[in-house]
Design a protein around this motif. Structure first.
Motif, short mmCIF file in Angstrom:
data_model
loop_
_atom_site.label_atom_id
_atom_site.label_comp_id
_atom_site.label_asym_id
_atom_site.label_seq_id
_atom_site.Cartn_x
_atom_site.Cartn_y
_atom_site.Cartn_z
N ARG A 7 0.83 -1.20 0.00
CA ARG A 7 0.00 0.00 0.00
C ARG A 7 0.87 1.26 0.00
N ARG A 8 1.91 1.26 0.82
CA ARG A 8 2.78 2.42 0.92
C ARG A 8 3.50 2.69 -0.40
N VAL A 9 4.02 1.64 -1.03
CA VAL A 9 4.69 1.79 -2.33
C VAL A 9 3.68 2.24 -3.38
N GLY A 10 2.48 1.68 -3.36
CA GLY A 10 1.44 2.09 -4.30
C GLY A 10 1.09 3.56 -4.15
N ASP A 11 0.98 4.02 -2.90
CA ASP A 11 0.68 5.43 -2.65
C ASP A 11 1.82 6.33 -3.14
N MET A 12 3.05 5.90 -2.92
CA MET A 12 4.20 6.70 -3.38
C MET A 12 4.22 6.77 -4.91
N THR A 34 -6.39 11.64 -14.31
CA THR A 34 -6.31 11.53 -12.86
C THR A 34 -5.93 10.10 -12.51
N ILE A 35 -4.87 9.93 -11.73
CA ILE A 35 -4.48 8.60 -11.25
C ILE A 35 -5.30 8.34 -9.99
N THR A 36 -6.18 7.35 -10.04
CA THR A 36 -7.10 7.09 -8.93
C THR A 36 -6.55 6.07 -7.94
N ASP A 37 -5.73 5.13 -8.39
CA ASP A 37 -5.22 4.09 -7.49
C ASP A 37 -4.05 3.38 -8.15
N VAL A 38 -3.16 2.85 -7.32
CA VAL A 38 -2.06 2.01 -7.80
C VAL A 38 -2.01 0.79 -6.90
N VAL A 39 -2.09 -0.40 -7.50
CA VAL A 39 -2.05 -1.65 -6.75
C VAL A 39 -0.78 -2.41 -7.16
N ILE A 40 0.05 -2.74 -6.18
CA ILE A 40 1.32 -3.42 -6.41
C ILE A 40 1.13 -4.92 -6.19
N THR A 41 1.70 -5.73 -7.06
CA THR A 41 1.66 -7.19 -6.87
C THR A 41 2.55 -7.55 -5.68
N PRO A 42 2.30 -8.68 -5.03
CA PRO A 42 3.09 -9.07 -3.85
C PRO A 42 4.61 -9.15 -4.11
N ASP A 43 5.01 -9.47 -5.34
CA ASP A 43 6.45 -9.53 -5.63
C ASP A 43 7.01 -8.19 -6.12
N ALA A 44 6.16 -7.16 -6.17
CA ALA A 44 6.52 -5.79 -6.58
C ALA A 44 7.05 -5.72 -8.01
N ASP A 48 -0.41 -2.05 -11.07
CA ASP A 48 -1.63 -1.80 -11.83
C ASP A 48 -2.07 -0.38 -11.50
N VAL A 49 -1.96 0.50 -12.51
CA VAL A 49 -2.25 1.91 -12.33
C VAL A 49 -3.64 2.19 -12.89
N HIS A 50 -4.54 2.64 -12.02
CA HIS A 50 -5.92 2.94 -12.42
C HIS A 50 -6.04 4.44 -12.65
N PHE A 51 -6.62 4.80 -13.79
CA PHE A 51 -6.74 6.22 -14.14
C PHE A 51 -8.16 6.54 -14.56
N SER A 52 -8.48 7.83 -14.48
CA SER A 52 -9.79 8.30 -14.93
C SER A 52 -9.59 9.56 -15.73
N VAL A 53 -10.51 9.79 -16.65
CA VAL A 53 -10.49 11.00 -17.45
C VAL A 53 -11.94 11.32 -17.81
N LEU A 54 -12.28 12.60 -17.77
CA LEU A 54 -13.64 12.97 -18.16
C LEU A 54 -13.72 13.04 -19.67
N GLY A 55 -14.85 12.65 -20.19
CA GLY A 55 -15.02 12.58 -21.64
C GLY A 55 -15.52 11.20 -21.99
N PHE A 92 -1.62 0.02 -17.18
CA PHE A 92 -2.66 1.03 -17.01
C PHE A 92 -4.05 0.46 -17.26
N HIS A 93 -4.99 0.83 -16.38
CA HIS A 93 -6.37 0.37 -16.46
C HIS A 93 -7.30 1.58 -16.29
N TYR A 94 -8.32 1.67 -17.11
CA TYR A 94 -9.29 2.75 -17.00
C TYR A 94 -10.20 2.50 -15.80
N ASP A 95 -10.44 3.54 -15.02
CA ASP A 95 -11.31 3.48 -13.84
C ASP A 95 -12.52 4.38 -14.11
#
Length: 122
Positions: A7-12, A34-44, A48-55, A92-95
């Motif tokens: 979680r800490r690495v994902g937030d950074m 907008t980067i909404t979330d980053v989820v790191i796999t257990p082996d780092a 997985d970077v989740h992003f959003s954009v209006l449109g 990258f994954h659309y959120d």
């Protein structure tokens, strides 16, 4: 790797990506992302970077293409900033959550149930 560390690495990573995209990215497709979330796999090995954009779907596809094009540069910049043993691969994954929230707020406004502060009788 512990969940807390992931979680800490994902937030950074999210924080640094937001900064890089806002200040240093030259690609016009990446201006309103907008980067909404980053989820790191257990082996780092992967982030997985989740992003959003209006449109619409067209804007989402353009941003996805821009992010994938900039992935190598972003990963290299993160490597310089984070000082991790291995910088994770960015995927990258659309959120759609921001877009969905905006749609729901529009519907509530149309029904007169928007957040205008007035109480409504039921």
């Amino acid at each position: 790797m512990s969940k807390k560390y992931q979680r800490r690495v994902g937030d950074m990573i999210r924080s640094h990506l937001t900064d890089l995209l806002g200040r240093k990215a030259n690609d016009p497709r990446l201006q309103m992302v907008t980067i909404t979330d980053v989820v790191i796999t257990p082996d780092a090995a992967r982030a997985d970077v989740h992003f959003s954009v209006l449109g619409g779907a067209e804007a989402q596809a353009e941003v996805q293409e821009g992010l994938e094009s900039a992935a190598g540069w972003l990963r290299r910049e993160l490597g310089h900033r984070l000082r991790l043993r291995n910088t994770p691969l960015l995927v990258f994954h659309y959120d759609p959550s921001l877009e969905r929230g905006e749609h729901i707020a529009g519907i509530l406004d149309e029904l007169g149930l928007g957040g205008d502060g007035e109480e409504h009788d039921s």
